[in-house]
Write an enzyme that holds these catalytic residues in place. Structure first.
Site, PDB file in Angstrom:
ATOM      1  N   GLU A 147      22.735  28.758   2.432  1.00 13.78           N
ATOM      2  CA  GLU A 147      22.807  28.919   3.893  1.00 13.78           C
ATOM      3  C   GLU A 147      23.124  30.362   4.285  1.00 13.78           C
ATOM      4  O   GLU A 147      22.570  30.893   5.255  1.00 13.78           O
ATOM      5  CB  GLU A 147      23.870  27.964   4.449  1.00 13.78           C
ATOM      6  CG  GLU A 147      24.204  28.118   5.919  1.00 13.78           C
ATOM      7  CD  GLU A 147      23.078  27.663   6.835  1.00 13.78           C
ATOM      8  OE1 GLU A 147      21.942  28.118   6.645  1.00 13.78           O
ATOM      9  OE2 GLU A 147      23.362  26.861   7.745  1.00 13.78           O
ATOM     10  N   THR A 200      19.603  32.938  14.785  1.00 14.69           N
ATOM     11  CA  THR A 200      21.038  32.659  14.602  1.00 14.69           C
ATOM     12  C   THR A 200      21.838  33.943  14.434  1.00 14.69           C
ATOM     13  O   THR A 200      22.923  34.100  15.004  1.00 14.69           O
ATOM     14  CB  THR A 200      21.246  31.731  13.391  1.00 14.69           C
ATOM     15  OG1 THR A 200      20.544  30.525  13.634  1.00 14.69           O
ATOM     16  CG2 THR A 200      22.709  31.403  13.176  1.00 14.69           C
TER      17      THR A 200
HETATM   18  N1  HSE Z   1      27.762  27.366  13.677  1.00 19.22           N
HETATM   19  C1  HSE Z   1      26.570  28.152  13.578  1.00 19.22           C
HETATM   20  C2  HSE Z   1      26.411  28.974  14.837  1.00 19.22           C
HETATM   21  C3  HSE Z   1      25.396  27.229  13.404  1.00 19.22           C
HETATM   22  O1  HSE Z   1      26.591  28.413  15.920  1.00 19.22           O
HETATM   23  O2  HSE Z   1      26.113  30.154  14.747  1.00 19.22           O
HETATM   24  C4  HSE Z   1      24.070  27.930  13.403  1.00 19.22           C
HETATM   25  O3  HSE Z   1      23.023  27.007  13.667  1.00 19.22           O
END
Ligand code: HSE
Length: 326
Positions: A147, A200
């Site tokens: 990840e 992201t």
């Molecule tokens: N927790 C992470 C974020 C998940 O919100 O950046 C990314 O999909």
């Protein structure tokens, strides 16, 4: 009209060497409002698939990727599925080799844990090909490593729910610390995926480095109440707390121009709550029944379109199994 997330399994790749095993890495919701990097839920009917088979030649190789539109690398070190599988293989001490084929079934950059699904499918396929020497708990580090490659951060709120199934609480500062919550019942989920690109990495970079203390305290108490509601299976209450994040979602909402309209439509049509999934652009809503989820997802899709943004709508449910063999 909501699309079904179910998809038929691709034909198994021919192999001249060992028998082929196939693993599913499921999609996932993450954050769930105030649980930034700390809470995620595994979804049914949607995910990536990895085939694996052992070969005499040492080393792990990703021999093919299908369904990615040619954008993903087959270099092991540059691919989430490959990297997670390699980490599992290295742990095993096996001296022969492993070949992998990734069937990319999920769109990328959705907020529904596409990279996590690949990492989990890769890790579980490697474990299956090795004869399952490892329990899921042994694979936490491997899936986090996969990840990290995609999102630039070692956050566990997609990979751990995808691996274990159900709803998982994970430490945001040390994702090897986690608890799978005892959630007594599932909940239908309506999802809308607007055609907006949200990376992201960028959605993390726009977040403030510091927040006022009162907001941090507010979020901490909302998350605590939400965990309590999840453990009670009280989905209407989960829905309320999930919408009270004051730190992350209000900042990210501007990346999704239809955010307000979609959320308003979900609530107007009876959703218990509606929030971004992960960094978006997907939004999800909790519903009382599958029929209501279908109705809500249609309304969310229509609201996105009315805002000038094409969107796909889906209905699914929580998946309590996580990674599995197909
Ligand atoms: N927790 C992470 C974020 C998940 O919100 O950046 C990314 O999909």
């Amino acid at each position: 009209m909501a699309q079904s997330l179910a998809s038929s399994s691709p034909p198994v790749s021919p192999s001249s060497a060992g028998s082929v095993v196939r693993a599913l890495g499921p999609a996932s919701l993450s954050n769930l409002g105030p649980g930034f990097d700390a809470l995620g839920a595994c979804l049914g009917q949607m995910g990536d698939i990895v085939d694996a088979w052992r070969v005499d030649e040492p080393g792990v190789r990703l021999v093919g990727i299908e369904g990615d539109g040619g954008v993903l690398s087959t270099e092991i070190q540059s691919n989430t599925a490959g990297r997670a599988a390699q980490a599992v293989y290295a742990m095993s001490g096996a001296t022969d080799g492993l070949h992998l084929r990734l069937h990319k079934r999920m769109a990328m950059g959705t907020g529904l844990g596409s990279s996590a699904a690949s990492a989990v499918a890769g890790a579980w396929a490697a474990n299956l090909a090795l004869g399952e020497p490892f329990a899921k708990a042994d694979l936490v580090d491997a899936v986090l490593t996969g990840e990290e490659l995609a999102s630039g951060a070692r956050h566990g709120d997609n990979v751990l729910p995808a691996l274990f199934g159900g709803v998982v609480l994970v430490s945001a500062s040390d994702p090897t610390q986690y608890r799978r919550l005892d959630v007594p019942r599932a909940c239908p989920v309506a999802i809308v995926l607007p055609e907006v690109q949200v990376l992201t990495k960028e959605a993390r970079e726009i977040l403030p480095q510091a927040v006022p203390l009162h907001r941090a305290i507010h979020n901490a108490s909302e998350l605590a109440f939400m965990i309590d509601a999840l453990r009670a299976g009280d989905w209407p209450r989960v829905g309320q707390h999930m919408m009270r994040d004051q730190m992350i979602e209000p900042v990210r909402a501007r990346l999704v121009p239809c955010y307000e309209a979609v959320k308003a439509a979900a609530l107007a049509h009876g959703a218990f709550g509606c929030a971004l999934s992960g960094s978006g652009p997907a939004l999800f809503a909790l519903a009382a029944t599958p029929d209501e989820a279908d109705h809500i997802s249609g309304a969310m899709q229509a609201a996105s379109r009315a805002s000038g943004i094409e969107a796909r709508a889906y209905v699914t449910d929580l998946n309590f199994d996580g990674a599995c063999a197909l």
